[in-house]
Design a protein around this motif. Structure first.
Motif, PDB file in Angstrom:
ATOM      1  N   GLY A   1       0.799  -1.214   0.000  1.00  0.00           N
ATOM      2  CA  GLY A   1       0.000   0.000   0.000  1.00  0.00           C
ATOM      3  C   GLY A   1       0.830   1.262   0.000  1.00  0.00           C
ATOM      4  O   GLY A   1       0.349   2.322   0.414  1.00  0.00           O
ATOM      5  N   GLN A   2       2.060   1.165  -0.496  1.00  0.00           N
ATOM      6  CA  GLN A   2       2.980   2.310  -0.483  1.00  0.00           C
ATOM      7  C   GLN A   2       3.748   2.387  -1.797  1.00  0.00           C
ATOM      8  O   GLN A   2       4.131   1.366  -2.367  1.00  0.00           O
ATOM      9  CB  GLN A   2       3.965   2.173   0.681  1.00  0.00           C
TER      10      GLN A   2
ATOM     11  N   PRO B   1       1.232  -9.113 -10.299  1.00  0.00           N
ATOM     12  CA  PRO B   1       2.128  -9.303  -9.155  1.00  0.00           C
ATOM     13  C   PRO B   1       1.745  -8.413  -7.979  1.00  0.00           C
ATOM     14  O   PRO B   1       1.237  -7.302  -8.164  1.00  0.00           O
ATOM     15  CB  PRO B   1       3.503  -8.924  -9.710  1.00  0.00           C
ATOM     16  N   GLN B   2       2.024  -8.881  -6.777  1.00  0.00           N
ATOM     17  CA  GLN B   2       1.758  -8.106  -5.574  1.00  0.00           C
ATOM     18  C   GLN B   2       2.783  -6.989  -5.382  1.00  0.00           C
ATOM     19  O   GLN B   2       2.510  -5.995  -4.729  1.00  0.00           O
ATOM     20  CB  GLN B   2       1.777  -9.034  -4.346  1.00  0.00           C
TER      21      GLN B   2
ATOM     22  N   GLU C   1      -3.411   3.237  -8.659  1.00  0.00           N
ATOM     23  CA  GLU C   1      -4.446   2.214  -8.500  1.00  0.00           C
ATOM     24  C   GLU C   1      -3.864   0.959  -7.863  1.00  0.00           C
ATOM     25  O   GLU C   1      -4.476   0.356  -6.965  1.00  0.00           O
ATOM     26  CB  GLU C   1      -5.039   1.878  -9.865  1.00  0.00           C
ATOM     27  N   MET C   2      -2.669   0.561  -8.288  1.00  0.00           N
ATOM     28  CA  MET C   2      -2.014  -0.594  -7.698  1.00  0.00           C
ATOM     29  C   MET C   2      -1.675  -0.340  -6.230  1.00  0.00           C
ATOM     30  O   MET C   2      -1.824  -1.240  -5.387  1.00  0.00           O
ATOM     31  CB  MET C   2      -0.747  -0.937  -8.495  1.00  0.00           C
ATOM     32  N   ARG C   3      -1.217   0.856  -5.916  1.00  0.00           N
ATOM     33  CA  ARG C   3      -0.956   1.209  -4.522  1.00  0.00           C
ATOM     34  C   ARG C   3      -2.223   1.100  -3.687  1.00  0.00           C
ATOM     35  O   ARG C   3      -2.222   0.540  -2.581  1.00  0.00           O
ATOM     36  CB  ARG C   3      -0.388   2.629  -4.484  1.00  0.00           C
ATOM     37  N   ASP C   4      -3.331   1.614  -4.216  1.00  0.00           N
ATOM     38  CA  ASP C   4      -4.595   1.594  -3.484  1.00  0.00           C
ATOM     39  C   ASP C   4      -5.154   0.182  -3.320  1.00  0.00           C
ATOM     40  O   ASP C   4      -5.991  -0.063  -2.447  1.00  0.00           O
ATOM     41  CB  ASP C   4      -5.622   2.481  -4.191  1.00  0.00           C
TER      42      ASP C   4
ATOM     43  N   GLY D   1      -3.300  -2.155  -2.358  1.00  0.00           N
ATOM     44  CA  GLY D   1      -2.480  -2.734  -1.306  1.00  0.00           C
ATOM     45  C   GLY D   1      -1.175  -3.337  -1.778  1.00  0.00           C
ATOM     46  O   GLY D   1      -0.526  -4.072  -1.023  1.00  0.00           O
ATOM     47  N   ARG D   2      -0.751  -3.017  -2.997  1.00  0.00           N
ATOM     48  CA  ARG D   2       0.496  -3.584  -3.497  1.00  0.00           C
ATOM     49  C   ARG D   2       1.696  -2.752  -3.056  1.00  0.00           C
ATOM     50  O   ARG D   2       1.576  -1.587  -2.693  1.00  0.00           O
ATOM     51  CB  ARG D   2       0.454  -3.682  -5.020  1.00  0.00           C
ATOM     52  N   SER D   3       2.851  -3.380  -3.107  1.00  0.00           N
ATOM     53  CA  SER D   3       4.117  -2.718  -2.805  1.00  0.00           C
ATOM     54  C   SER D   3       4.756  -2.274  -4.115  1.00  0.00           C
ATOM     55  O   SER D   3       4.918  -3.082  -5.027  1.00  0.00           O
ATOM     56  CB  SER D   3       5.043  -3.689  -2.065  1.00  0.00           C
ATOM     57  N   ILE D   4       5.149  -1.004  -4.194  1.00  0.00           N
ATOM     58  CA  ILE D   4       5.647  -0.451  -5.454  1.00  0.00           C
ATOM     59  C   ILE D   4       6.912   0.358  -5.198  1.00  0.00           C
ATOM     60  O   ILE D   4       6.965   1.192  -4.293  1.00  0.00           O
ATOM     61  CB  ILE D   4       4.593   0.454  -6.115  1.00  0.00           C
ATOM     62  N   ILE D   5       7.938   0.089  -5.996  1.00  0.00           N
ATOM     63  CA  ILE D   5       9.150   0.903  -6.002  1.00  0.00           C
ATOM     64  C   ILE D   5       9.283   1.533  -7.381  1.00  0.00           C
ATOM     65  O   ILE D   5       9.161   0.840  -8.392  1.00  0.00           O
ATOM     66  CB  ILE D   5      10.412   0.072  -5.711  1.00  0.00           C
ATOM     67  N   ILE D   6       9.524   2.834  -7.418  1.00  0.00           N
ATOM     68  CA  ILE D   6       9.825   3.479  -8.690  1.00  0.00           C
ATOM     69  C   ILE D   6      11.175   4.181  -8.589  1.00  0.00           C
ATOM     70  O   ILE D   6      11.566   4.662  -7.525  1.00  0.00           O
ATOM     71  CB  ILE D   6       8.743   4.481  -9.147  1.00  0.00           C
TER      72      ILE D   6
END
Length: 244
Positions: free
Chosen positions: A27-28, A151-152, A177-180, A182-187
């Protein structure tokens, strides 16, 4: 969640990563930023299981990226800066191929591919061979194949490089949308306006080491800088002393 703990990696006498630690929580959206050569790509390759660290630990959803590499990779999608498309395959064939590598098949895979082609605006070129694609078209194919297995956890390296304004906005909406969900995202991005709009947490690297981390607002307050670009330029110019 993606975990990086006390990571070290050297190539001969070059210390690419030096005791790096951070967490990309569910979620971040976490921004990993730094000058060219700061160690971002090496970090991504270790998380992806493509390189072995000299010391330290990386994990995806609790699965060790070294000893449980396949389980970690199943939970990870990566958009690399170098897109690496096969010129003889069409865009659609790329997405289908990667879907099959992740165990998808049949109507479920076909529906997922159609959904991504529609969402990313690929309808006018998805059935053409990739030879001759523009940079923006290449990026969309690479993004679709990274997302095909839902992917999560996601790593986006320069996610809007080569895209027009409309396509960039669509990618930003997709990342949020992916963050919302609940996925974990690095950019990772050198476009500080993009980082400022998207990221909930920042990890700033210099010369392979952690320089500082925190929310964009926290880092601006802590450093007394006016913009994230000022922090980035200071870190790029002279490392830790300038940024502090």
């Amino acid at each position: 969640m993606i975990e990086v703990k006390n990571l070290h990696k050297s190539f001969a006498e070059i210390h690419a990563i030096n005791d790096l630690s951070f967490e990309a929580r569910n979620g971040q959206i976490l921004g990993l930023i730094g000058h060219n050569g700061a160690g971002k790509t090496t970090t991504f390759r270790i998380v992806a299981g493509l390189l072995k660290p000299d010391k330290g630990h990386t994990a995806v959803d609790g699965f060790d990226c070294r000893s449980e590499r396949l389980e970690a990779q199943r939970r990870l999608g990566i958009l690399p800066d170098v897109r690496g498309l096969y010129p003889r395959l069409t865009g659609r064939e790329h997405i289908l191929y990667y879907g099959r590598l992740h165990g998808l098949a049949g109507e479920a895979l076909e529906r997922r591919v159609d959904e991504l082609i529609d969402r990313l605006g690929m309808g006018d070129f998805a059935h053409r061979r990739c030879k001759g694609y523009s940079r923006g078209q290449e990026l969309k194919v690479a993004l679709a194949r990274a997302l095909v297995h839902k992917p999560q956890n996601m790593i986006f390296d320069e996610p809007t490089n080569g895209l027009d304004v409309t396509s960039s906005r669509n990618v930003h909406e997709l990342i949020r949308e992916m963050r919302d969900q609940g996925r974990s995202i690095i950019i990772s991005s050198h476009i500080m306006s993009e980082v400022s709009r998207l990221c909930d947490h920042l990890v700033i690297m210099a010369d392979g080491a952690l320089l500082m981390q925190g929310s964009p607002e926290e880092l601006l307050r802590r450093t007394g800088r006016a913009t994230l670009e000022d922090i980035f330029l200071a870190a790029s110019a002279t490392g830790k002393e300038a940024a502090e």
